[in-house]
Design a protein around this motif. Structure first.
Motif, PDB file in Angstrom:
ATOM      1  N   GLU A 133       0.906  -1.282  -0.042  1.00  0.00           N
ATOM      2  CA  GLU A 133       0.063   0.086   0.036  1.00  0.00           C
ATOM      3  C   GLU A 133       0.754   1.179   0.073  1.00  0.00           C
ATOM      4  O   GLU A 133       0.529   2.094  -0.794  1.00  0.00           O
ATOM      5  N   GLY A 134       1.829   1.330   1.042  1.00  0.00           N
ATOM      6  CA  GLY A 134       2.722   2.589   0.986  1.00  0.00           C
ATOM      7  C   GLY A 134       3.399   2.906  -0.276  1.00  0.00           C
ATOM      8  O   GLY A 134       3.727   3.936  -1.005  1.00  0.00           O
ATOM      9  N   ARG A 135       3.796   1.607  -1.074  1.00  0.00           N
ATOM     10  CA  ARG A 135       4.673   1.563  -2.420  1.00  0.00           C
ATOM     11  C   ARG A 135       3.777   2.197  -3.468  1.00  0.00           C
ATOM     12  O   ARG A 135       4.069   2.881  -4.384  1.00  0.00           O
ATOM     13  N   ARG A 136       2.384   1.791  -3.491  1.00  0.00           N
ATOM     14  CA  ARG A 136       1.253   2.431  -4.349  1.00  0.00           C
ATOM     15  C   ARG A 136       1.379   3.889  -4.215  1.00  0.00           C
ATOM     16  O   ARG A 136       1.227   4.627  -4.953  1.00  0.00           O
ATOM     17  N   ARG A 137       1.076   4.263  -2.983  1.00  0.00           N
ATOM     18  CA  ARG A 137       0.711   5.640  -2.370  1.00  0.00           C
ATOM     19  C   ARG A 137       2.362   6.570  -3.044  1.00  0.00           C
ATOM     20  O   ARG A 137       1.946   7.599  -3.631  1.00  0.00           O
ATOM     21  N   PHE A 138       3.328   5.700  -2.937  1.00  0.00           N
ATOM     22  CA  PHE A 138       4.536   6.622  -3.355  1.00  0.00           C
ATOM     23  C   PHE A 138       4.524   6.556  -5.014  1.00  0.00           C
ATOM     24  O   PHE A 138       4.876   7.880  -5.450  1.00  0.00           O
ATOM     25  N   LEU A 139       4.160   5.535  -5.781  1.00  0.00           N
ATOM     26  CA  LEU A 139       3.906   5.841  -7.097  1.00  0.00           C
ATOM     27  C   LEU A 139       2.933   6.483  -7.540  1.00  0.00           C
ATOM     28  O   LEU A 139       2.973   7.512  -8.398  1.00  0.00           O
ATOM     29  N   ASP A 140       1.870   6.493  -6.830  1.00  0.00           N
ATOM     30  CA  ASP A 140       0.673   7.465  -7.141  1.00  0.00           C
ATOM     31  C   ASP A 140       0.918   8.976  -6.953  1.00  0.00           C
ATOM     32  O   ASP A 140       0.573  10.098  -7.805  1.00  0.00           O
ATOM     33  N   ARG A 141       1.685   9.153  -6.064  1.00  0.00           N
ATOM     34  CA  ARG A 141       2.129  10.549  -5.855  1.00  0.00           C
ATOM     35  C   ARG A 141       3.051  11.068  -6.922  1.00  0.00           C
ATOM     36  O   ARG A 141       2.816  12.285  -7.463  1.00  0.00           O
ATOM     37  N   ALA A 142       3.787  10.435  -7.247  1.00  0.00           N
ATOM     38  CA  ALA A 142       4.837  10.654  -8.590  1.00  0.00           C
ATOM     39  C   ALA A 142       3.921  10.685  -9.820  1.00  0.00           C
ATOM     40  O   ALA A 142       3.936  11.563 -10.634  1.00  0.00           O
TER      41      ALA A 142
END
Length: 368
Positions: A133-142
């Protein structure tokens, strides 16, 4: 080079700040003071000038100052080459925050069309070893920084999925109840996946083109239980085929909400999750810089960067390299540290702000 920076920031009853004001120019902003003084709260305030829940993902109620609990307000001027935007963000009595741009009510998504804001905070140090979930949020912010419409697609997908999950939990099996929701999920889900993939391409190209002291991170997007149906038709078909399995699970098991971001230290061929703590941090810094570089190369302004305690976890060489890259990009980076010495390599290329705490109330004052 285009310009974007937060020219003014005022805080009222926000976290530990009963009242505070900051005037800045386009240079990096070095914020120093003891632990617990309220430095990160300033970065959180700046993060709210972009879509989403901010760098702590806190509710509006959690951000209000205690013990007054009367609500909070942030005001600022976002300055570009050609225009300035007066932004007011407030929450009253713990209610969802309200946004005004130039005196008119605005949705959060409008902020994404005005400013790009990226951040790196200590809780992200475990990005590679914790849940997807945290990695998806990181990618979605980018992804959001490249494609502001990504926010609308994500909201539409999540809304439709919540409704579909409600049907699944109620053990509804009638196909007619699902078809419209799955059409919406397929349409927005395919947009989400395509935008994420394009963001990965742009991050990869920006890393490969740069000569930095930070390692290149190879990135790949995978699905937790197989390949992600790439097209709208494929995703709609996959959702229909998965209904009985989803009913048994009580939730939707296929779609972009099940994707994961995998990183590899390219020069060593080592998965990011198996790298040392220092290497994992360096990979994150590399990606943030690549994101900023890609946005700048696209002809836009460098994003506003929020780097919380990042200097303390880098050796002097990489610290100086980070500052050099930030200044070369022309990015307004808001950075925190306990000691001014952490910012020595910046010299007069930055502006300095001291944050102190007295009786639980933060105070902001210019320094240097």
């Amino acid at each position: 080079m285009s310009e974007l920076f937060l020219k003014t920031l005022s805080l009222s009853h926000f976290r530990s700040h009963k009242k505070g004001a900051i005037d800045t120019d386009a240079r990096p902003v070095a914020i120093f003071g003891p632990n617990g003084a309220g430095k990160t709260n300033i970065l959180e305030a700046v993060s709210l000038f972009s879509p989403g829940r901010g760098l702590r993902r806190a509710s509006a109620e959690e951000m209000t100052r205690r013990p007054e609990a009367i609500g909070w307000k942030l005001s600022g001027i976002l300055q570009t080459d050609t225009q300035s935007y007066e932004v007011d963000i407030r929450s009253e009595g713990g209610a969802a925050r309200q946004i005004q741009v130039d005196g008119k009510s605005a949705p959060q998504t409008q902020l994404g069309r005005i400013a790009r804001v990226l951040w790196l905070i200590p809780s992200m140090d475990r990005l590679w070893i914790e849940g997807a979930e945290g990695r998806r949020r990181f990618l979605d912010r980018a992804t959001l920084s490249f494609f502001p419409e990504h926010a609308e697609a994500s909201l539409a997908y999540e809304k439709a999925m919540r409704e579909r999950n409600r049907l699944l939990k109620d053990q509804v099996s009638d196909a007619h109840w699902y078809s419209a929701l799955e059409r919406q999920m397929a349409q927005s889900g395919a947009q989400i996946h395509a935008a994420r993939q394009q963001a990965l391409v742009q991050l990869s190209e920006a890393q490969q083109q740069a000569q930095t002291a930070f390692p290149v991170a190879e990135l790949a997007l995978i699905q937790s239980d197989g390949s992600m149906p790439a097209s709208e038709d494929d995703l709609r078909e996959a959702l229909a085929e998965s209904r009985f399995r989803d009913i048994a699970a009580g939730r939707t098991l296929v779609g972009p909400h099940r994707s994961d971001l995998i990183g590899t230290y390219a020069a060593k061929g080592v998965p990011a999750k198996d790298c040392s703590t220092g290497e994992q941090k360096a990979l994150l810094v590399s990606l943030i810089l690549a994101n900023a570089r890609a946005l700048t190369q696209d002809g836009g302004a460098a994003p506003i960067l929020l780097l919380d305690e990042v200097a303390a976890h880098l050796d002097p060489t990489r610290r100086a390299a980070l500052y050099d890259k930030i200044c070369a990009l022309g990015a307004q980076a808001w950075m925190t540290g306990t000691e001014t010495e952490l910012f020595d390599a910046l010299g007069d290329r930055a502006q300095y702000i001291e944050v102190t705490d007295t009786g639980g109330i933060s105070a902001i004052s210019p320094a240097g």
